[in-house]
Scaffold this active site. Structure first.
Site, mmCIF file in Angstrom:
data_model
loop_
_atom_site.group_PDB
_atom_site.id
_atom_site.type_symbol
_atom_site.label_atom_id
_atom_site.label_comp_id
_atom_site.label_asym_id
_atom_site.label_seq_id
_atom_site.Cartn_x
_atom_site.Cartn_y
_atom_site.Cartn_z
ATOM 1 N N ASP B 16 0.815 -1.216 0.000
ATOM 2 C CA ASP B 16 0.000 0.000 0.000
ATOM 3 C C ASP B 16 0.846 1.263 0.000
ATOM 4 O OD1 ASP B 16 -1.736 -2.080 0.568
ATOM 5 O OD2 ASP B 16 -2.860 -0.954 2.070
ATOM 6 N N ARG B 96 -0.013 6.107 17.404
ATOM 7 C CA ARG B 96 -0.218 7.106 16.367
ATOM 8 C C ARG B 96 0.388 8.466 16.693
ATOM 9 N NH1 ARG B 96 -0.156 3.125 13.316
ATOM 10 N NH2 ARG B 96 -2.113 2.134 12.757
ATOM 11 N N ASP B 125 -7.523 5.711 12.572
ATOM 12 C CA ASP B 125 -6.111 6.083 12.475
ATOM 13 C C ASP B 125 -5.887 7.352 11.677
ATOM 14 O OD1 ASP B 125 -5.137 4.107 14.106
ATOM 15 O OD2 ASP B 125 -5.113 2.634 12.505
ATOM 16 N N SER B 178 -6.749 -7.331 8.254
ATOM 17 C CA SER B 178 -6.031 -6.072 8.333
ATOM 18 C C SER B 178 -5.363 -6.062 9.708
ATOM 19 C CB SER B 178 -7.023 -4.916 8.187
ATOM 20 O OG SER B 178 -6.395 -3.713 8.485
#
Lengths: 404, 404, 404, 404
Positions: B16, B96, B125, B178
């Protein structure tokens, strides 16, 4: 000294409350009514009748309160996902208001002007019994012998029995722990537990096997919820007390629900307690699971923010208070859509949620999916959402405000 | 379309973000800087360098952030006993803000005017990355390709690679989930998990053995705390990342830390997630235990009442906000006396506290004892305590106010 | 009876505490140390020396605590915008912890093992004095004569004076109210106020004119804030006590700060109180105004959500507690940017904010404007913001969930 | 662009919404239904009919919603003593959910698939309108012309009118302020108010005289409460809208209810607003007074702790949400005993409570009295109460814990 005509005593049939029965008669020259309740503590209550009769008691109440206990106290509490201080499931706390209620009802029926109990002056239970009693009958007198007398050891109690001709069993090998049990849990305090560094001994625990001794194969359970309460297990309808009894059994067999903590008492000290709550441990986890798909996010968060306060009210003895009832109203309102099924795996101390489903589910697979959602959710909306949520932070940074 | 000169991309080296790197160059005609962090996800980060070079990237940042991650993010969060919605230990959320911070630092160093990431437009996210970025550099541009492009399937991404000569590994048997990992946890979403009734498959889990497969003999651990953080295990001093690595290992071996939940995302949908947090699960329990003997009751309760709000801030992406810092100040202040040792037993998925001790303990055996306390506590005080706490309830009852 | 060697008495020089001084000596056969504080109550404290000497007291402490009172107690409290039960500015509550602190300091200096005060057994002040004393010196003895003796009327007190040769002024027309004053306020209880339906009489009020009697022309004030505290008025630097004195004067002249409420005491009863808090009323309004432009929204909201708890702590007497200090740390942290100026209009009881400005302002005219903002704010962002905030509500409605 | 068949427009009859009506038809080629509500804004609504007809509208709704507004929105909100950010009485916020509700009801009746409103993209009102609409009809389309078109000034709007033959009054001396009015309040924003340091000009205010211009003689009022709502004034029964109309009149005449603040909008910016809320200002004060004698202490405190959250929900537009309804249930439950009378004095901007009485009063004169209470309260109880509340503090101090 208070003038007392008749007193209703929470009577277990054991040494302490037998001495109290006699001591009340002698000290206050009053009539004594005994009240013994089956709350699921796992001991027969009927033998208390003969013991009370032997003490000369004329008005003897023996009630099976198990269904009322679970339906009107345990279940409403679990609707709130209640935990005190992050760990404790309030097994002792939640039984006290029901006992207070019955003591007062019996006082009203028998024309008694006082109640009495066997809780010590150091613990939470005296507070819970008495706050409930005062709230329900404000003029009642309360006699708490442990705060008054000087019989502050087992030896003195036994001597009192000898002196007054009270027959009690003198068990050898009496448990070194102070214990309390009802359908929700059994608790242990005192003895070696008074050292918080000392590990509890395996032979202390009574309701559950150790995880080590539990079966090597997992047990699966299906719980059906209606308005936040469990109404069936594995498809079979059950009453509240049946539910909890069943879960205690299957939980205990699988080594579930042991807890060892230091907690903060309302009277101001820390104390070490060990607890077995097999069914309650299962219920807490499962209730959160059914709520996770049926409750709106903000409703769930509001419940979570208020939960510590609600737990504290129950722990401290304020079940019978307008603030608890006000919170309960809100909690119960939230449970309307909490219907559906939870599937659990029990294995050697672990309770694992493996599935949850509901006709009232708010889980929307068509939106949540990682696959193509056919436009159900517009990802571009996220940009504006983030931008405006960030606006105050950006303005502050632009004005030179620093974060650490 | 935004005019971008240079963009810093959070780059994993996978399919990705490799596509994103190329797509950014083509779409925005801008330079791309890649940033790859070792947060303890368990994969080598160095290979990302060659991949970035193959894409023609000139400025490549590869950082080992494990110590900073645990010391400045994970540990401060655990001081608050943080849990989101009663279950989730915030393993993804807490990583994050560190990534945002480094993205912005690198943007400042390299003169970039934009950042980019590979998070989708449906998840939390994107919010966490972008709120952090805006808070730290209010004028930054953010490019979130998943919200902009139409490469919304693995097939389209692979076709894009073919078309643009991007070399990627085409693994067979790619995980259907995922996933996200860092030193605190690994998460799984998507695939069959999109049905909340479906049980997760055993071969999904990567970091822990199942309780069934864990050793038949318990492991005991001794954790030493200083100001609320673990500083040694079994007497051996360790850095924050060492602590968490160690606990992940021993926890994973003992089948600890698996979680399967449905959670409420900030963007408004419910989603199903599975998590492995072996070390974090141990830390949460142990931290509560050391607090149980060292924190004042009201301090502990205040922390508990604020915890859901603090957890929500982190979950929603507001680590870099004045309100989070304000709460953190209070939480850290509370941890001054949180020193001492906790002894734990790990066994087949169970974390049991079996002892806790501290030179800062507020547990007072001389008062808590069931034995004679030599007058340390005056039981008679309890009567007045109860009477005045009951006064408002008695007045209300006397005035005819009814409880339900 | 407790054995007391030496006791420090909070001594006003009036009838009650003069009797107490003598009664302590006689009852406990102990030495008495008197402590008289100038907290800005508006009466000379020096005369207390001669009165204490006349009673034979050898250790006499007379302190001017006005600056410490405002700087370390009043100002920190106002940083939190503290109001108890929506109305009360805590004028009495906030003075007690300082008195406790000095009583204990003097006990330590003089080797006293006890303290004593003249508060009754029904009020909050006994609680505040004693909680503070116990928190600061846990082994101290506390003597609260009003809870012990039977001198429960003015007549009996005067008879005691006659009997023991205590000289006291026998004022005619003594106020029918129980009053308390310090630099923050003066309070009135008792007398006709015991009927909550009865209007307070005009001649009761001592510190302020009535709005009717206030000037017909408004007074404007400019307050300068630094870190949440007022440091100058109309451009003139002032110390904390000077600030409050000034605001009391100008507020009182303009009929500001009268309050008439029924409040809930910590000991469980409701009581009617009237208060004059001219300066405090001005400070509360002005502090909110300077915060309105300098505080981040979420910081302000967090403060507002915690304020009732903070107010309750102070009202109930927990100034000297770890939970109050924990909250204070957070509040003080929030005040770093609370700098700038507030312009007020005072007129016949009204305090109106007419302007506020700050170099730390977060008010961004370029964004807030109704005029063209040159792109500072992208109105299109609002759509995504609303859509995602609405998502959970839409999903619920789509699933058939009904709102009432 | 969205495909719209028919849209219901919140139509005032003024310039902006007249342009919108035409613009919607032209832009979306859809039918337009107008909805004009009398919420007590003080302007005739009937003229809107002719204006709509002149625009060619075929379906025209004109409703008098004043009673519903006060009964179902204003009164429930005041039961919670709601204030946003310590000052704002939410006059604009509380009217929006009713408009949303009617827009959706009319959409359902007329088969419309969209709604539209004249709120800008910077404000709170767009959020409130749209959250309500989405919650009540999740599939509805929302058109917010101010976020879409480029008619971003009065001049462009007038030019559009000329171009499309829309007749509008071109008032000279149009107010420089953006205003909103309903039976609860009138608000002013923009113009010179965009400078928070600038004092509002006297001629801006429309509903109240200045305190200076108010009568020199006080007005007394008697308000009768039933379940938390005012049902009579000075002994005369009134409907909800009559109550608020009456209080607005008497309040406005006495210079009551002006407010000048800087508030934090949900969309992330600070804005300056001036408000006149004469009746609401009176109601807030009076409601607290009747609660002060009828509510249990802990119920009142729980309400106070939750109020900021409830206020924020309404301010942010979440009236139509399960969490608001959950809180409302709790608040309404608390109001059962909130019955009785409050006596107020209104004078030049001041609202003073001078008496309160109730058959449901919990004020117990026999206990609260400074006179002899004949044993109703045992002062000795206070010692135990204080001792146990101090216990944790004493233990901590004994263990060497320091307070700052």
């Amino acid at each position: 000294m208070k003038k007392i005509k008749k007193v209703v005593l929470a009577y277990s049939g054991g040494l302490d409350t037998s001495v109290i029965a006699k001591w009340l008669e002698d000290t206050y020259e009053c009539e004594v009514v005994t009240f013994t309740a089956d709350l699921g503590q796992g001991e027969e209550v009927e033998p208390a009748r003969a013991k009370a009769e032997a003490l000369g008691i004329k008005e003897i109440y023996i009630d099976d309160l198990r269904e009322e206990f679970v339906r009107d106290f345990v279940f409403p509490m679990f609707r709130a996902n209640t935990i005190y201080e992050g760990e404790y499931l309030l097994g002792t706390s939640i039984a006290r208001p029901l006992i207070s209620k019955r003591l007062i009802e019996i006082a009203n029926e028998t024309g008694a002007d006082a109640i009495s109990h066997g809780a010590t002056g150091k613990g939470n239970d005296q507070v819970r019994f008495e706050l409930g009693a005062y709230a329900l009958k404000p003029g009642v007198q309360v006699i708490a012998p442990w705060r008054e007398w000087d019989l502050n050891s087992r030896e003195k109690l036994l001597a009192y029995c000898d002196e007054h001709g009270i027959e009690v069993e003198r068990k050898k090998g009496k448990s070194p722990y102070s214990m309390d049990a009802n359908l929700l849990h059994i608790s242990y305090e005192g003895g070696i537990l008074e050292d918080p560094w000392a590990e509890a001994e395996e032979d202390m625990w009574r309701w559950s096997v150790s995880p080590e001794a539990a079966p090597d194969v997992a047990t699966y359970l299906n719980l059906t919820y209606r308005k936040g309460d469990i109404v069936a297990i594995d498809g079979e309808d059950m009453s509240p007390a049946q539910v909890l009894t069943y879960l205690n059994n299957v939980g205990g067999e699988n080594g579930i629900g042991r807890l060892d903590i230091v907690e903060n008492r309302y009277v101001g000290m820390k104390s070490r307690g060990c607890y077995e709550t097999p069914g309650g441990t299962i219920m807490l986890r499962a209730h959160r699971a059914i709520e996770s798909i049926t409750l709106d996010r903000e409703v769930a968060h509001l419940k979570d923010e208020l939960m510590p306060k609600y737990a504290k009210l129950i722990y401290n003895g304020y079940w019978w208070s307008p603030e608890r009832e006000m919170l309960q109203k809100m909690i119960d309102e939230s449970q309307e859509p909490v219907n559906g099924e939870v599937r659990l795996k029990l294995y050697k101390g672990n309770v694992t949620v493996v599935g949850r489903r509901s006709e009232d589910s708010l889980f929307d697979e068509s939106i949540a999916t990682f696959e193509d959602d056919a436009g159900a959710y517009n990802q571009a909306d996220a940009e504006g959402f983030i931008k405006l949520n960030a606006l105050r932070l950006r303005i502050a940074a632009n004005k030179g405000r620093k974060l650490d």
